[in-house]
Design a protein around this motif. Structure first.
Motif, mmCIF file in Angstrom:
data_model
loop_
_atom_site.group_PDB
_atom_site.id
_atom_site.type_symbol
_atom_site.label_atom_id
_atom_site.label_comp_id
_atom_site.label_asym_id
_atom_site.label_seq_id
_atom_site.Cartn_x
_atom_site.Cartn_y
_atom_site.Cartn_z
ATOM 1 N N LEU A 1 0.844 -1.197 0.000
ATOM 2 C CA LEU A 1 0.000 0.000 0.000
ATOM 3 C C LEU A 1 0.876 1.243 0.000
ATOM 4 C CD1 LEU A 1 -2.696 1.508 0.276
ATOM 5 C CD2 LEU A 1 -2.499 1.225 2.735
ATOM 6 N N MET A 2 1.904 1.255 0.852
ATOM 7 C CA MET A 2 2.763 2.431 0.922
ATOM 8 C C MET A 2 3.565 2.616 -0.361
ATOM 9 S SD MET A 2 1.864 3.869 3.598
ATOM 10 C CE MET A 2 2.991 5.230 3.470
ATOM 11 N N SER A 3 3.950 1.524 -1.009
ATOM 12 C CA SER A 3 4.704 1.674 -2.253
ATOM 13 C C SER A 3 3.800 2.106 -3.399
ATOM 14 C CB SER A 3 5.440 0.382 -2.600
ATOM 15 O OG SER A 3 4.522 -0.654 -2.827
ATOM 16 N N ALA A 4 2.500 1.798 -3.317
ATOM 17 C CA ALA A 4 1.566 2.188 -4.379
ATOM 18 C C ALA A 4 1.014 3.596 -4.166
ATOM 19 C CB ALA A 4 0.413 1.193 -4.454
ATOM 20 N N ALA A 5 1.129 4.122 -2.943
ATOM 21 C CA ALA A 5 0.630 5.464 -2.665
ATOM 22 C C ALA A 5 1.532 6.500 -3.332
ATOM 23 C CB ALA A 5 0.580 5.706 -1.157
ATOM 24 N N ARG A 6 0.907 7.562 -3.844
ATOM 25 C CA ARG A 6 1.678 8.650 -4.450
ATOM 26 C C ARG A 6 1.608 9.852 -3.533
ATOM 27 N NH1 ARG A 6 -0.579 8.906 -10.389
ATOM 28 N NH2 ARG A 6 -1.435 10.724 -9.363
ATOM 29 N N LEU A 7 2.763 10.351 -3.158
ATOM 30 C CA LEU A 7 2.863 11.517 -2.289
ATOM 31 C C LEU A 7 3.342 12.698 -3.113
ATOM 32 C CD1 LEU A 7 4.613 9.459 0.400
ATOM 33 C CD2 LEU A 7 2.609 10.794 0.940
ATOM 34 N N SER A 8 2.719 13.847 -2.897
ATOM 35 C CA SER A 8 3.175 15.050 -3.580
ATOM 36 C C SER A 8 3.085 16.214 -2.603
ATOM 37 C CB SER A 8 2.323 15.322 -4.823
ATOM 38 O OG SER A 8 0.961 15.491 -4.466
ATOM 39 N N GLY A 9 3.903 17.204 -2.851
ATOM 40 C CA GLY A 9 3.911 18.376 -1.981
ATOM 41 C C GLY A 9 5.261 18.547 -1.318
ATOM 42 N N ALA A 10 5.250 19.141 -0.121
ATOM 43 C CA ALA A 10 6.481 19.414 0.616
ATOM 44 C C ALA A 10 7.199 18.111 0.935
ATOM 45 C CB ALA A 10 6.166 20.178 1.895
ATOM 46 N N ALA A 11 8.439 18.007 0.476
ATOM 47 C CA ALA A 11 9.183 16.750 0.590
ATOM 48 C C ALA A 11 9.420 16.347 2.043
ATOM 49 C CB ALA A 11 10.510 16.860 -0.141
ATOM 50 N N ASP A 12 9.757 17.299 2.914
ATOM 51 C CA ASP A 12 10.053 16.932 4.304
ATOM 52 C C ASP A 12 8.810 16.415 5.026
ATOM 53 O OD1 ASP A 12 8.992 19.521 4.150
ATOM 54 O OD2 ASP A 12 9.982 20.177 6.001
ATOM 55 N N ILE A 13 7.668 17.023 4.778
ATOM 56 C CA ILE A 13 6.421 16.571 5.412
ATOM 57 C C ILE A 13 6.010 15.222 4.832
ATOM 58 C CG2 ILE A 13 3.998 17.112 5.842
ATOM 59 C CD1 ILE A 13 4.776 20.097 5.536
ATOM 60 N N ALA A 14 6.104 15.084 3.513
ATOM 61 C CA ALA A 14 5.745 13.813 2.864
ATOM 62 C C ALA A 14 6.637 12.687 3.368
ATOM 63 C CB ALA A 14 5.861 13.951 1.348
ATOM 64 N N GLU A 15 7.929 12.956 3.515
ATOM 65 C CA GLU A 15 8.852 11.935 4.013
ATOM 66 C C GLU A 15 8.516 11.548 5.453
ATOM 67 O OE1 GLU A 15 13.566 11.608 5.050
ATOM 68 O OE2 GLU A 15 12.994 12.794 3.313
ATOM 69 N N THR A 16 8.197 12.528 6.279
ATOM 70 C CA THR A 16 7.824 12.236 7.667
ATOM 71 C C THR A 16 6.550 11.414 7.725
ATOM 72 O OG1 THR A 16 8.895 14.250 8.466
ATOM 73 C CG2 THR A 16 7.212 13.273 9.880
ATOM 74 N N LEU A 17 5.538 11.808 6.956
ATOM 75 C CA LEU A 17 4.281 11.054 6.944
ATOM 76 C C LEU A 17 4.502 9.626 6.452
ATOM 77 C CD1 LEU A 17 1.847 13.750 5.566
ATOM 78 C CD2 LEU A 17 1.706 12.669 7.806
ATOM 79 N N ALA A 18 5.287 9.475 5.395
ATOM 80 C CA ALA A 18 5.553 8.136 4.864
ATOM 81 C C ALA A 18 6.265 7.283 5.913
ATOM 82 C CB ALA A 18 6.390 8.228 3.591
ATOM 83 N N PHE A 19 7.244 7.855 6.605
ATOM 84 C CA PHE A 19 7.971 7.109 7.634
ATOM 85 C C PHE A 19 7.036 6.703 8.774
ATOM 86 C CE2 PHE A 19 10.374 6.766 11.559
ATOM 87 C CZ PHE A 19 11.365 5.866 11.192
ATOM 88 N N VAL A 20 6.218 7.644 9.227
ATOM 89 C CA VAL A 20 5.303 7.359 10.337
ATOM 90 C C VAL A 20 4.294 6.288 9.938
ATOM 91 C CG1 VAL A 20 3.435 8.336 11.739
ATOM 92 C CG2 VAL A 20 5.587 9.565 11.515
ATOM 93 N N PHE A 21 3.641 6.445 8.785
ATOM 94 C CA PHE A 21 2.626 5.472 8.368
ATOM 95 C C PHE A 21 3.242 4.096 8.094
ATOM 96 C CE2 PHE A 21 -0.192 9.119 6.770
ATOM 97 C CZ PHE A 21 -0.855 9.172 7.989
#
Length: 192
Positions: A84-104
């Motif tokens: 699921l995490m590899s199929a999700a597409r994140l866009s926007g602020a890289a630092d926030i996206a990276e933090t959210l991806a790490f947490v989730f």
């Protein structure tokens, strides 16, 4: 907060509350707006000062991060979170996206701990062991059933060729190809 937002925010905040490291990481981005999209569903969230997610963020505000989930996200969330995490597409602020991806990616549910608060430690432990045994038995039964179906389809019904038959056929094709190449060389010698 509508029902859909509650279904997302309440469990995620529970997991964040059980994982102080997650709240600490998210706290660094307090005030950030996050939009989660899955098909036609949209949820607007905001990270609060304590590192929790608050629902009902202003949908008209352009989000700092947008998370687009695949259409089959409920099934993937239950079966294989990494896909699921590899199929999700994140866009926007890289630092926030990276933090959210790490947490989730790293949040884990202490199911036994939550169950223990309801029924006690010993019954929770026994229920978890019973559930794990049941899950294992169901998985093993499903695997045996799939193997039996494959055997039936290849060996007994003849609907599919068995791996041994495929290997033999490919060997025969190789021999025929080699024979044809030798015949071609002989014919070319005769015509020269």
């Amino acid at each position: 907060m509508n029902l859909l937002e509650r279904l997302v925010v309440v469990p995620v905040n529970h997991l964040i509350g059980d994982s102080p490291w997650a709240g600490e990481r998210l706290r660094q981005h307090a005030g950030a707006h996050v939009r989660i999209q899955a098909g036609g569903l949209r949820i607007s969230l905001q990270i609060d000062a304590a590192g929790f997610l608050q629902a009902g963020g202003d949908a008209s505000i352009f989000p700092d991060v947008c998370i687009e989930l695949p259409g089959d996200f409920p099934a993937r969330a239950m079966v294989d979170r990494s896909s699921l995490m590899s199929a999700a597409r994140l866009s926007g602020a890289a630092d926030i996206a990276e933090t959210l991806a790490f947490v989730f990616r790293n949040l884990r549910w202490d199911m036994e701990g939550d169950l223990a608060s309801l029924v006690g430690d010993i019954p929770a432990r026994r229920l978890m062991r019973s559930g794990a045994a049941l899950f294992s038995a169901a998985r093993d039964g499903g695997q045996r059933m799939a193997e039996n179906m494959l055997e039936f389809v290849t060996e007994e019904s003849g609907l599919l060729a068995s791996p041994a038959e495929i290997k033999a056929f490919l060997g025969e094709v190789d021999v025929l190809r080699d024979d044809l190449a030798r015949l071609d060389k002989r014919l070319s010698r005769l015509t020269d």
